[in-house]
Motif scaffolding. Structure first.
Motif, PDB file in Angstrom:
ATOM      1  N   TYR A  89       6.721  -2.986 -10.653  1.00  0.00           N
ATOM      2  CA  TYR A  89       7.115  -4.288 -11.267  1.00  0.00           C
ATOM      3  C   TYR A  89       8.403  -4.636 -10.912  1.00  0.00           C
ATOM      4  O   TYR A  89       9.528  -4.008 -10.998  1.00  0.00           O
ATOM      5  N   SER A  90       8.595  -6.130 -10.235  1.00  0.00           N
ATOM      6  CA  SER A  90       9.931  -6.350 -10.016  1.00  0.00           C
ATOM      7  C   SER A  90      10.193  -7.429 -11.084  1.00  0.00           C
ATOM      8  O   SER A  90       9.597  -8.270 -11.513  1.00  0.00           O
ATOM      9  N   LEU A  91      11.432  -7.121 -11.687  1.00  0.00           N
ATOM     10  CA  LEU A  91      11.630  -7.711 -13.011  1.00  0.00           C
ATOM     11  C   LEU A  91      12.261  -9.280 -12.435  1.00  0.00           C
ATOM     12  O   LEU A  91      12.136 -10.274 -13.182  1.00  0.00           O
ATOM     13  N   SER A  92      13.006  -9.217 -11.213  1.00  0.00           N
ATOM     14  CA  SER A  92      13.472 -10.550 -10.919  1.00  0.00           C
ATOM     15  C   SER A  92      12.297 -11.538 -10.497  1.00  0.00           C
ATOM     16  O   SER A  92      12.492 -12.786 -10.633  1.00  0.00           O
ATOM     17  N   ARG A  93      11.260 -10.807  -9.916  1.00  0.00           N
ATOM     18  CA  ARG A  93      10.225 -11.952  -9.589  1.00  0.00           C
ATOM     19  C   ARG A  93       9.196 -12.032 -10.474  1.00  0.00           C
ATOM     20  O   ARG A  93       8.210 -12.818 -10.280  1.00  0.00           O
ATOM     21  N   LYS A  94       9.135 -10.965 -11.573  1.00  0.00           N
ATOM     22  CA  LYS A  94       8.069 -10.913 -12.796  1.00  0.00           C
ATOM     23  C   LYS A  94       6.790 -10.910 -11.938  1.00  0.00           C
ATOM     24  O   LYS A  94       5.848 -11.605 -12.494  1.00  0.00           O
ATOM     25  N   GLU A  95       6.612 -10.004 -11.128  1.00  0.00           N
ATOM     26  CA  GLU A  95       5.246  -9.651 -10.684  1.00  0.00           C
ATOM     27  C   GLU A  95       5.228  -8.395  -9.823  1.00  0.00           C
ATOM     28  O   GLU A  95       6.105  -7.695  -9.752  1.00  0.00           O
ATOM     29  N   TRP A  96       3.934  -7.800  -9.645  1.00  0.00           N
ATOM     30  CA  TRP A  96       3.854  -6.448  -9.137  1.00  0.00           C
ATOM     31  C   TRP A  96       3.892  -6.740  -7.577  1.00  0.00           C
ATOM     32  O   TRP A  96       3.274  -7.647  -7.143  1.00  0.00           O
ATOM     33  N   ILE A  97       4.653  -5.988  -6.996  1.00  0.00           N
ATOM     34  CA  ILE A  97       4.908  -5.815  -5.745  1.00  0.00           C
ATOM     35  C   ILE A  97       4.790  -4.641  -4.977  1.00  0.00           C
ATOM     36  O   ILE A  97       4.808  -3.468  -5.611  1.00  0.00           O
ATOM     37  N   ASP A  98       4.395  -4.379  -3.866  1.00  0.00           N
ATOM     38  CA  ASP A  98       4.197  -3.116  -3.041  1.00  0.00           C
ATOM     39  C   ASP A  98       5.543  -2.830  -2.183  1.00  0.00           C
ATOM     40  O   ASP A  98       5.982  -3.869  -1.409  1.00  0.00           O
ATOM     41  N   VAL A  99       5.856  -1.770  -2.219  1.00  0.00           N
ATOM     42  CA  VAL A  99       7.077  -1.122  -1.511  1.00  0.00           C
ATOM     43  C   VAL A  99       6.796  -0.154  -0.792  1.00  0.00           C
ATOM     44  O   VAL A  99       5.677   0.821  -1.366  1.00  0.00           O
ATOM     45  N   PRO A 100       7.000   0.242   0.598  1.00  0.00           N
ATOM     46  CA  PRO A 100       6.639   1.157   1.492  1.00  0.00           C
ATOM     47  C   PRO A 100       7.076   2.588   1.069  1.00  0.00           C
ATOM     48  O   PRO A 100       8.300   2.769   0.441  1.00  0.00           O
ATOM     49  N   LYS A 101       6.336   3.509   1.110  1.00  0.00           N
ATOM     50  CA  LYS A 101       6.673   5.045   0.914  1.00  0.00           C
ATOM     51  C   LYS A 101       7.448   5.542   1.939  1.00  0.00           C
ATOM     52  O   LYS A 101       7.610   4.764   3.152  1.00  0.00           O
ATOM     53  N   SER A 102       7.997   6.478   1.673  1.00  0.00           N
ATOM     54  CA  SER A 102       8.964   7.164   2.652  1.00  0.00           C
ATOM     55  C   SER A 102       8.187   7.815   3.729  1.00  0.00           C
ATOM     56  O   SER A 102       7.215   8.283   3.622  1.00  0.00           O
ATOM     57  N   ILE A 103       8.543   7.673   5.130  1.00  0.00           N
ATOM     58  CA  ILE A 103       7.924   8.303   6.074  1.00  0.00           C
ATOM     59  C   ILE A 103       8.649   9.677   6.577  1.00  0.00           C
ATOM     60  O   ILE A 103       8.351  10.369   7.629  1.00  0.00           O
ATOM     61  N   ALA A 104       9.328  10.082   5.748  1.00  0.00           N
ATOM     62  CA  ALA A 104      10.637  11.278   6.101  1.00  0.00           C
ATOM     63  C   ALA A 104       9.753  12.560   6.282  1.00  0.00           C
ATOM     64  O   ALA A 104       8.550  12.691   5.765  1.00  0.00           O
ATOM     65  N   PHE A 105      10.124  13.303   6.892  1.00  0.00           N
ATOM     66  CA  PHE A 105       9.451  14.621   7.420  1.00  0.00           C
ATOM     67  C   PHE A 105       9.226  15.594   6.108  1.00  0.00           C
ATOM     68  O   PHE A 105       8.196  16.089   6.194  1.00  0.00           O
ATOM     69  N   ASP A 106      10.071  15.518   5.180  1.00  0.00           N
ATOM     70  CA  ASP A 106       9.745  16.415   4.095  1.00  0.00           C
ATOM     71  C   ASP A 106       8.758  15.558   3.030  1.00  0.00           C
ATOM     72  O   ASP A 106       8.540  16.121   2.087  1.00  0.00           O
ATOM     73  N   LYS A 107       8.318  14.277   3.261  1.00  0.00           N
ATOM     74  CA  LYS A 107       7.428  13.585   2.349  1.00  0.00           C
ATOM     75  C   LYS A 107       5.997  13.630   3.028  1.00  0.00           C
ATOM     76  O   LYS A 107       5.082  13.056   2.231  1.00  0.00           O
ATOM     77  N   MET A 108       5.633  13.800   4.218  1.00  0.00           N
ATOM     78  CA  MET A 108       4.369  13.871   4.839  1.00  0.00           C
ATOM     79  C   MET A 108       4.218  15.042   5.667  1.00  0.00           C
ATOM     80  O   MET A 108       4.990  15.370   6.343  1.00  0.00           O
ATOM     81  N   ASP A 109       2.989  15.454   5.793  1.00  0.00           N
ATOM     82  CA  ASP A 109       2.624  16.603   6.803  1.00  0.00           C
ATOM     83  C   ASP A 109       2.105  16.030   7.925  1.00  0.00           C
ATOM     84  O   ASP A 109       2.083  14.877   7.907  1.00  0.00           O
ATOM     85  N   ASP A 110       1.594  16.587   8.857  1.00  0.00           N
ATOM     86  CA  ASP A 110       1.108  16.095  10.229  1.00  0.00           C
ATOM     87  C   ASP A 110      -0.190  15.361  10.033  1.00  0.00           C
ATOM     88  O   ASP A 110      -0.406  14.171  10.248  1.00  0.00           O
ATOM     89  N   ALA A 111      -1.245  15.917   8.970  1.00  0.00           N
ATOM     90  CA  ALA A 111      -2.351  15.157   8.865  1.00  0.00           C
ATOM     91  C   ALA A 111      -1.994  13.673   8.294  1.00  0.00           C
ATOM     92  O   ALA A 111      -2.646  12.832   8.451  1.00  0.00           O
ATOM     93  N   GLU A 112      -1.028  13.874   7.177  1.00  0.00           N
ATOM     94  CA  GLU A 112      -0.791  12.632   6.466  1.00  0.00           C
ATOM     95  C   GLU A 112      -0.399  11.556   7.658  1.00  0.00           C
ATOM     96  O   GLU A 112      -0.350  10.303   7.559  1.00  0.00           O
ATOM     97  N   PHE A 113       0.632  12.045   8.479  1.00  0.00           N
ATOM     98  CA  PHE A 113       1.462  11.178   9.411  1.00  0.00           C
ATOM     99  C   PHE A 113       0.329  10.539  10.366  1.00  0.00           C
ATOM    100  O   PHE A 113       0.413   9.567  10.716  1.00  0.00           O
ATOM    101  N   GLN A 114      -0.747  11.497  10.810  1.00  0.00           N
ATOM    102  CA  GLN A 114      -1.752  11.017  11.859  1.00  0.00           C
ATOM    103  C   GLN A 114      -2.656   9.842  11.368  1.00  0.00           C
ATOM    104  O   GLN A 114      -2.820   8.939  11.737  1.00  0.00           O
TER     105      GLN A 114
END
Length: 144
Positions: A89-114
């Motif tokens: 939820y964005s307080l400044s926009r007063k709406e729900w927004i989508d933000v990208p998740k991390s694609i860092a190596f420690d955040k995803m395994d090979d299958a998720e990255f594929q």
């Protein structure tokens, strides 16, 4: 310090020159604590960024201006469109927004990255590359 190491019969061996340089900084005879994790495929990670870079190169001036001529904004937009995001939820926009998740190596395994790669590719061809032959486009990635 983070290194990529290959497990061999004679011990752990640095995978890349940069890893070798980092390993040289370790003092002989000293004890070090290491956290061992299976590394995600670095070459596939590079291929992902080549996919993004090549798709960006195909964009016209109006599209690049829309993204403020920032390839990182383009990448994150495509990742969100591919469903790789959290909703906050964005307080400044007063709406729900989508933000990208991390694609860092420690955040995803090979299958998720594929899976992310495949979904991003689908978004690119359904939205940004509709008039480009997938065959021709993929030939530009042939060095991977």
């Amino acid at each position: 310090m983070e290194l990529y190491l290959l497990n061999t019969a004679s011990g752990l061996k640095p995978c890349y020159d940069s890893d070798f340089e980092e390993k040289k900084k370790l003092k002989l005879g000293q004890t070090y604590k290491a956290k061992i994790t299976l590394a995600r495929n670095i070459e596939f990670h590079r291929k992902y960024f080549q996919l993004i870079n090549t798709a960006w190169a195909y964009q016209n001036e109006a599209t690049t201006k829309h993204f403020k001529e920032n390839i990182n904004c383009f990448r994150k937009t495509v990742e969100v469109a591919a469903g790789h995001c959290d909703t906050v939820y964005s307080l400044s926009r007063k709406e729900w927004i989508d933000v990208p998740k991390s694609i860092a190596f420690d955040k995803m395994d090979d299958a998720e990255f594929q899976n992310l790669y495949d979904r991003v590719k689908d978004v690119l061809f359904s939205v940004f590359l509709r008039h480009i032959s997938e065959y021709d486009f993929m030939n530009n990635l042939s060095n991977f």
